[in-house]
Design a protein around this motif. Structure first.
Motif, mmCIF file in Angstrom:
data_model
loop_
_atom_site.group_PDB
_atom_site.id
_atom_site.type_symbol
_atom_site.label_atom_id
_atom_site.label_comp_id
_atom_site.label_asym_id
_atom_site.label_seq_id
_atom_site.Cartn_x
_atom_site.Cartn_y
_atom_site.Cartn_z
ATOM 1 N N ASP A 24 -9.545 27.315 -4.426
ATOM 2 C CA ASP A 24 -9.421 25.980 -5.019
ATOM 3 C C ASP A 24 -8.825 26.049 -6.425
ATOM 4 O OD1 ASP A 24 -10.338 24.639 -2.831
ATOM 5 O OD2 ASP A 24 -12.409 24.464 -3.555
ATOM 6 N N GLU A 25 -9.272 27.010 -7.208
ATOM 7 C CA GLU A 25 -8.754 27.151 -8.565
ATOM 8 C C GLU A 25 -7.266 27.499 -8.549
ATOM 9 O OE1 GLU A 25 -12.733 28.714 -10.962
ATOM 10 O OE2 GLU A 25 -11.445 30.143 -9.895
ATOM 11 N N PHE A 26 -6.899 28.400 -7.665
ATOM 12 C CA PHE A 26 -5.495 28.804 -7.579
ATOM 13 C C PHE A 26 -4.617 27.621 -7.170
ATOM 14 C CE2 PHE A 26 -1.709 30.483 -5.643
ATOM 15 C CZ PHE A 26 -1.402 31.630 -6.354
ATOM 16 N N LEU A 27 -5.001 26.937 -6.084
ATOM 17 C CA LEU A 27 -4.173 25.863 -5.551
ATOM 18 C C LEU A 27 -4.147 24.655 -6.495
ATOM 19 C CD1 LEU A 27 -5.183 26.079 -1.785
ATOM 20 C CD2 LEU A 27 -3.098 26.938 -2.872
ATOM 21 N N SER A 28 -5.281 24.368 -7.155
ATOM 22 C CA SER A 28 -5.300 23.265 -8.117
ATOM 23 C C SER A 28 -4.388 23.573 -9.297
ATOM 24 C CB SER A 28 -6.730 23.014 -8.615
ATOM 25 O OG SER A 28 -7.568 22.601 -7.565
ATOM 26 N N GLY A 29 -4.452 24.818 -9.780
ATOM 27 C CA GLY A 29 -3.587 25.211 -10.886
ATOM 28 C C GLY A 29 -2.120 25.148 -10.507
ATOM 29 N N PHE A 73 -7.550 39.574 -2.548
ATOM 30 C CA PHE A 73 -7.926 40.973 -2.743
ATOM 31 C C PHE A 73 -8.895 41.159 -3.911
ATOM 32 C CE2 PHE A 73 -6.863 45.241 -4.570
ATOM 33 C CZ PHE A 73 -7.482 45.995 -3.582
ATOM 34 N N LYS A 74 -8.508 40.728 -5.115
ATOM 35 C CA LYS A 74 -9.333 40.990 -6.298
ATOM 36 C C LYS A 74 -10.359 39.901 -6.575
ATOM 37 C CE LYS A 74 -5.877 43.935 -8.435
ATOM 38 N NZ LYS A 74 -4.903 44.149 -9.516
ATOM 39 N N LYS A 75 -10.149 38.721 -6.002
ATOM 40 C CA LYS A 75 -11.093 37.607 -6.117
ATOM 41 C C LYS A 75 -11.364 37.222 -7.576
ATOM 42 C CE LYS A 75 -13.287 38.858 -1.740
ATOM 43 N NZ LYS A 75 -12.406 37.963 -0.979
ATOM 44 N N LEU A 90 6.964 34.323 -5.580
ATOM 45 C CA LEU A 90 5.933 34.865 -6.469
ATOM 46 C C LEU A 90 4.550 34.325 -6.113
ATOM 47 C CD1 LEU A 90 5.176 36.399 -9.166
ATOM 48 C CD2 LEU A 90 5.476 34.176 -10.295
ATOM 49 N N VAL A 91 4.451 33.019 -5.846
ATOM 50 C CA VAL A 91 3.153 32.371 -5.661
ATOM 51 C C VAL A 91 2.344 32.990 -4.520
ATOM 52 C CG1 VAL A 91 2.018 30.203 -5.028
ATOM 53 C CG2 VAL A 91 3.802 30.226 -6.786
ATOM 54 N N PRO A 92 2.897 33.151 -3.306
ATOM 55 C CA PRO A 92 2.080 33.795 -2.252
ATOM 56 C C PRO A 92 1.701 35.232 -2.577
ATOM 57 C CG PRO A 92 4.346 33.434 -1.515
ATOM 58 C CD PRO A 92 4.182 32.678 -2.780
ATOM 59 N N ALA A 93 2.574 35.945 -3.300
ATOM 60 C CA ALA A 93 2.246 37.326 -3.674
ATOM 61 C C ALA A 93 1.047 37.354 -4.623
ATOM 62 C CB ALA A 93 3.456 37.988 -4.330
ATOM 63 N N LEU A 94 1.023 36.436 -5.594
ATOM 64 C CA LEU A 94 -0.101 36.375 -6.532
ATOM 65 C C LEU A 94 -1.377 35.900 -5.837
ATOM 66 C CD1 LEU A 94 1.588 34.882 -9.746
ATOM 67 C CD2 LEU A 94 1.205 37.280 -9.141
ATOM 68 N N TYR A 95 -1.239 34.990 -4.878
ATOM 69 C CA TYR A 95 -2.411 34.513 -4.149
ATOM 70 C C TYR A 95 -3.078 35.672 -3.397
ATOM 71 C CZ TYR A 95 -5.325 31.674 -1.061
ATOM 72 O OH TYR A 95 -6.401 31.123 -0.405
ATOM 73 N N ASN A 96 -2.267 36.476 -2.725
ATOM 74 C CA ASN A 96 -2.818 37.602 -1.961
ATOM 75 C C ASN A 96 -3.528 38.602 -2.868
ATOM 76 O OD1 ASN A 96 -1.901 36.651 0.510
ATOM 77 N ND2 ASN A 96 0.072 37.685 0.331
ATOM 78 N N ILE A 141 -4.470 24.488 -19.654
ATOM 79 C CA ILE A 141 -5.067 24.108 -18.360
ATOM 80 C C ILE A 141 -6.114 25.132 -17.928
ATOM 81 C CG2 ILE A 141 -4.580 23.848 -15.892
ATOM 82 C CD1 ILE A 141 -1.920 22.564 -16.661
ATOM 83 N N ALA A 142 -5.824 26.413 -18.144
ATOM 84 C CA ALA A 142 -6.803 27.454 -17.809
ATOM 85 C C ALA A 142 -8.086 27.270 -18.612
ATOM 86 C CB ALA A 142 -6.210 28.835 -18.064
ATOM 87 N N LEU A 143 -7.952 26.906 -19.892
ATOM 88 C CA LEU A 143 -9.129 26.651 -20.729
ATOM 89 C C LEU A 143 -9.930 25.468 -20.204
ATOM 90 C CD1 LEU A 143 -7.484 27.183 -24.240
ATOM 91 C CD2 LEU A 143 -9.317 28.578 -23.263
ATOM 92 N N PHE A 144 -9.244 24.394 -19.792
ATOM 93 C CA PHE A 144 -9.925 23.215 -19.287
ATOM 94 C C PHE A 144 -10.596 23.484 -17.941
ATOM 95 C CE2 PHE A 144 -7.476 20.561 -22.291
ATOM 96 C CZ PHE A 144 -8.510 19.753 -22.743
ATOM 97 N N ILE A 145 -9.903 24.237 -17.094
ATOM 98 C CA ILE A 145 -10.442 24.521 -15.758
ATOM 99 C C ILE A 145 -11.804 25.197 -15.860
ATOM 100 C CG2 ILE A 145 -10.152 26.101 -13.795
ATOM 101 C CD1 ILE A 145 -8.604 23.656 -13.321
ATOM 102 N N THR A 146 -11.972 26.054 -16.853
ATOM 103 C CA THR A 146 -13.248 26.759 -17.002
ATOM 104 C C THR A 146 -14.381 25.806 -17.380
ATOM 105 O OG1 THR A 146 -12.800 27.264 -19.335
ATOM 106 C CG2 THR A 146 -12.103 28.878 -17.700
ATOM 107 N N GLN A 147 -14.020 24.624 -17.901
ATOM 108 C CA GLN A 147 -15.037 23.661 -18.318
ATOM 109 C C GLN A 147 -15.335 22.614 -17.247
ATOM 110 O OE1 GLN A 147 -16.525 24.212 -21.255
ATOM 111 N NE2 GLN A 147 -15.135 25.970 -21.506
#
Length: 424
Positions: free
Chosen positions: A286-291, A279-281, A268-274, A117-123
């Motif tokens: 959209d990419e995070f929530l879609s994934g 923070f690191k952008k 885990l999910v909200p911690a990774l989102y932050n 999915i990560a590979l497809f998202i980049t396309q």
């Protein structure tokens, strides 16, 4: 696809049996782990239902009391609780080697899918197009509510049988639903254990042995963290070293999160989102929530979502960058919980000889059941409350409760219905 997965599984198991002398019984256990993995929708609470069905009722690898004890232990530790429970079963059966093989098979399907999915998202330029391609799994999330509801009843029946236990169950369900803090889970577990530990005098006295702690796995856990953090600082200061530094820093980031997260994927999910969006952008919102939405349709541990984040964090280095990022993120998120678990298991049998510890299990089991009940409402919040979804929840629960249909069959029926509706 299913045939290829089975062929790949058998090839891997036979390879390990030849190279690492895995016994026939261990290969059977690993095949059962794979069956659970491809059926494991709905998060850790639904996973525990499958553990009872497959590992206790069907295969009898351990009894209900042993499994509930391990569930209680893993609820007190940081990391993915259902993954740790499965690893604890494997470790007690075959030691470190079988536990590591179990971890690989348990995470492999979800890791592979999220990396793809990560590979497809980049396309993709239009992210919603990806969601449309997964309409075949539109019924999976309401089915997960049915799985968790069934699990809540079964686990409550198995774990809670006193007035104190029911009171702690209600307290836990309310506390973990309304206090959605990472620290709510361990605090509730400790409170539950302390309440029933006061009744230790009802426990039978047992002869105590000399208390010996093996620090090997704890040293490995701390040593990995120190080494990786040091390497990240060193390589970051070197010119033109981003291709080397970023994977190391990603491993450290996920290793740190895996060491501090209590309560599973919902924390885990909200911690990774932050960290990775705000923070690191490394990812857009959209990419995070879609994934994350797509991850709900993937069987296996919720922590596999980390592979998707790690892959997109290294997309600037091409396909190989995505693959490396996904691998280091996945390794980083799972390893600390495994090391901590192996460390605790070494002296857990000695701890159980003490009456307050044995008495505390009643409270810990009760609050664990309460967490499963709270998860029903938490998962339901992400589902549109229409008649179709309500019917799917009821039908899934009824199939589990009143028929002998295996969970994988129920999931396949749901996916088949999803395919039919998406075509229409």
């Amino acid at each position: 696809m299913a045939l290829c997965s089975w062929q790949l599984l058998f090839f891997v198991l036979n390879l390990f049996s030849q190279k690492f002398f895995v016994s026939y019984s261990d290969k059977t256990f690993l095949k059962d782990v794979f069956l659970i993995t491809i059926s494991a929708f709905g998060g850790p609470q639904a996973h525990l239902v499958l553990f009872f069905e497959y590992l206790v009722n069907k295969r009898k690898y351990l009894n209900e009391e042993e499994l509930t004890e391990l569930i209680a232990l893993c609820q007190m530790l940081p990391g993915p609780s259902s993954t740790q429970t499965l690893l604890a079963i494997a470790y007690k059966r075959g030691g470190f080697k079988l536990a590591m093989l179990t971890l690989l098979i348990w995470m492999f399907p979800a890791f592979t899918i999220m990396t793809v999915i990560a590979l497809f998202i980049t396309q993709l330029k239009n992210l919603p197009e990806m969601s449309k391609t997964l309409q075949i799994a539109q019924f999976v999330q309401p089915m997960a509510v049915g799985f968790v509801g069934y699990g809540a009843i079964k686990i409550t029946q198995k774990l809670v049988n006193t007035k104190t236990g029911f009171a702690l169950l209600i307290f836990s369900a309310l506390a973990t639903y309304f206090l959605r803090s990472p620290w709510a889970f361990p605090v509730v577990v400790v409170i539950g254990g302390m309440v029933t530990a006061l009744k230790y005098e009802k426990q039978e006295k047992m002869e105590k042995k000399k208390f010996v702690i093996s620090w090997r796995y704890f040293i490995v856990y701390g040593g990995v963290f120190i080494i990786v953090a040091s390497l990240g600082l060193i390589t970051k200061s070197m010119p033109n070293s981003e291709a080397i530094s970023l994977p190391i820093r990603l491993f450290e980031n996920f290793y740190r999160n895996g060491s501090l997260i209590f309560g599973g994927g919902q924390v885990l999910v909200p911690a990774l989102y932050n960290e990775f969006v705000e923070f690191k952008k490394y990812l857009s919102s959209d990419e995070f929530l879609s994934g994350y939405a797509l991850a709900q349709a993937v069987p296996g541990p919720v922590f596999a979502f980390s592979g998707y984040i790690g892959g997109l964090s290294m997309r600037n280095f091409g396909t190989w960058g995505i693959l490396i990022g996904s691998f280091v993120a996945s390794a980083g998120i799972y390893l600390p919980g495994a090391f901590i678990l192996f460390f605790v298991l070494k002296f857990w049998e000695q701890l159980k000889l003490y009456r307050p510890v044995r008495a505390s299990l009643e409270g810990i089991n009760a609050v664990s059941a309460g967490m499963v009940i709270a998860a029903i409402f938490t998962i339901s919040e992400n589902i549109t409350p229409n008649l179709t979804n309500i019917a799917i929840v009821v039908l899934t629960f009824s199939a589990l409760m009143f028929t002998k249909l295996a969970p994988p069959i129920i999931i396949l029926i749901g996916i088949a219905c999803g395919i039919g509706f998406s075509l229409l």
